[in-house]
Scaffold this active site. Structure first.
Site, mmCIF file in Angstrom:
data_model
loop_
_atom_site.group_PDB
_atom_site.id
_atom_site.type_symbol
_atom_site.label_atom_id
_atom_site.label_comp_id
_atom_site.label_asym_id
_atom_site.label_seq_id
_atom_site.Cartn_x
_atom_site.Cartn_y
_atom_site.Cartn_z
ATOM 1 N N PRO A 93 0.813 -1.219 0.000
ATOM 2 C CG PRO A 93 -0.637 -1.490 1.796
ATOM 3 C CD PRO A 93 0.625 -2.015 1.214
ATOM 4 C CD GLU A 120 0.925 -3.948 10.709
ATOM 5 O OE1 GLU A 120 0.889 -2.711 10.767
ATOM 6 O OE2 GLU A 120 -0.076 -4.636 10.464
ATOM 7 N NE ARG A 158 -6.590 -5.850 -21.598
ATOM 8 C CZ ARG A 158 -6.490 -4.671 -22.182
ATOM 9 N NH1 ARG A 158 -5.546 -3.825 -21.809
ATOM 10 N NH2 ARG A 158 -7.310 -4.327 -23.153
ATOM 11 C CG ASP A 173 -7.934 -0.658 -23.732
ATOM 12 O OD1 ASP A 173 -7.241 0.377 -23.771
ATOM 13 O OD2 ASP A 173 -7.509 -1.742 -23.352
HETATM 14 CL CL1 6GU Z 1 -0.197 -3.639 -3.472
HETATM 15 N N1 6GU Z 1 -1.119 -4.293 -1.081
HETATM 16 C C1 6GU Z 1 -1.998 -4.177 -0.075
HETATM 17 N N2 6GU Z 1 -1.835 -4.931 1.020
HETATM 18 N N3 6GU Z 1 -3.037 -3.360 -0.114
HETATM 19 C C2 6GU Z 1 -3.182 -2.634 -1.231
HETATM 20 C C3 6GU Z 1 -2.318 -2.701 -2.310
HETATM 21 C C4 6GU Z 1 -1.265 -3.554 -2.207
HETATM 22 N N4 6GU Z 1 -2.732 -1.850 -3.264
HETATM 23 C C5 6GU Z 1 -3.822 -1.290 -2.781
HETATM 24 N N5 6GU Z 1 -4.101 -1.742 -1.563
#
Ligand code: 6GU
Length: 250
Positions: A93, A120, A158, A173
């Site tokens: 994230p 974490e 793709r 697209d």
């Molecule tokens: Cl790559 N990992 C996690 N755990 N949550 C996410 C993400 C990745 N991308 C968006 N949310």
């Protein structure tokens, strides 16, 4: 292309990669997807992949040793020259938001190594000394990086030559053109009293083209106005959008 995925849950990938277009791409040899269980690179009795974090705080951290060993084992099968250009992608994230431009860049590589983050996070030395790209798929939190790795792999596959039928279905697209896709319809021409827009049945390709462009502009303005500042817009496009209340930036 070879895609190597390092994960704690290799089985999660069986479904998405065993169906539809990705499966066909694998069967045709357009892509070779290899799954590696991070636990296979541990050497202790409990096959430990995580540990408490220094400095306290709750939440476990992925240990560096199995990850380095896993990536190094994969890299051992790659020549020196190609190793330098191999992307080692972490899904987390904290990553850079994935977009079609990044997907296109990844699709040009011969090798991708994708490390699925968990708990974490991963020990920062992995990010500093092993990872070339830290990627997130959106501003929300998943339980792990596996779903992100699947999304990334799917989007890359793709684009590989011969995977999606017509090249224009890839280039024309949504998003690639900078705008969201216009509405599409198929038979029946009337369903429950809801008719397909007349223009689409007219056979007039000039008018159909204009209708599609205007609907794409309209939809992008409503759903994703942020895309308009980067889209290639003609004078007619801008005039049409201004008629809907849009104002050019700057
Ligand atoms: Cl790559 N990992 C996690 N755990 N949550 C996410 C993400 C990745 N991308 C968006 N949310």
């Amino acid at each position: 292309m070879q895609v190597h995925i390092l994960t704690l849950f290799p089985e999660m990938f069986q479904g998405p990669f065993g169906e539809s277009i990705v499966k066909r791409a694998v069967d045709k040899g357009a892509v070779d997807i290899q799954l590696h269980n991070i636990r296979d690179y541990t050497h202790d009795r409990h096959r430990t992949v995580d540990d408490y974090q220094f400095g306290g705080d709750s939440g476990m951290v992925m240990k560096p040793e199995p990850i380095f060993e896993g990536v190094e084992t994969i890299l051992a099968g790659i020549t020196q020259l190609e190793m330098a250009t191999t992307r080692v992608i972490l899904t987390s994230p904290q990553g850079k938001l994935l977009d079609q431009k990044m997907v296109e860049e990844f699709a040009r590589q011969r090798y991708l190594i994708i490390l699925c983050g968990h708990y974490e996070g991963v020990d920062e030395r992995v990010r500093e000394h092993l990872i070339t790209d830290d990627v997130s798929i959106g501003d929300y939190v998943l339980t792990g990086g596996e779903l992100a790795a699947m999304a990334l792999t799917d989007a890359v596959v793709r684009l590989l030559p011969g995977v999606v039928g017509k090249p224009e279905s890839v280039t024309r697209d949504s998003i690639t053109s900078g705008l969201l896709q216009h509405p599409v319809y198929t038979r029946p021409a009337e369903y429950q009293g809801w008719a397909v827009p007349e223009t689409l049945l007219s056979g007039n390709h000039g008018e159909i083209g204009r209708w599609r462009r205007e609907r794409a502009l309209e939809r992008t303005l409503r759903q994703r106005p942020d895309l308009l500042s980067k889209a290639a817009l003609s004078v007619e496009d801008e005039e049409f959008l201004e008629g809907l209340g849009w104002k050019r930036e700057g």
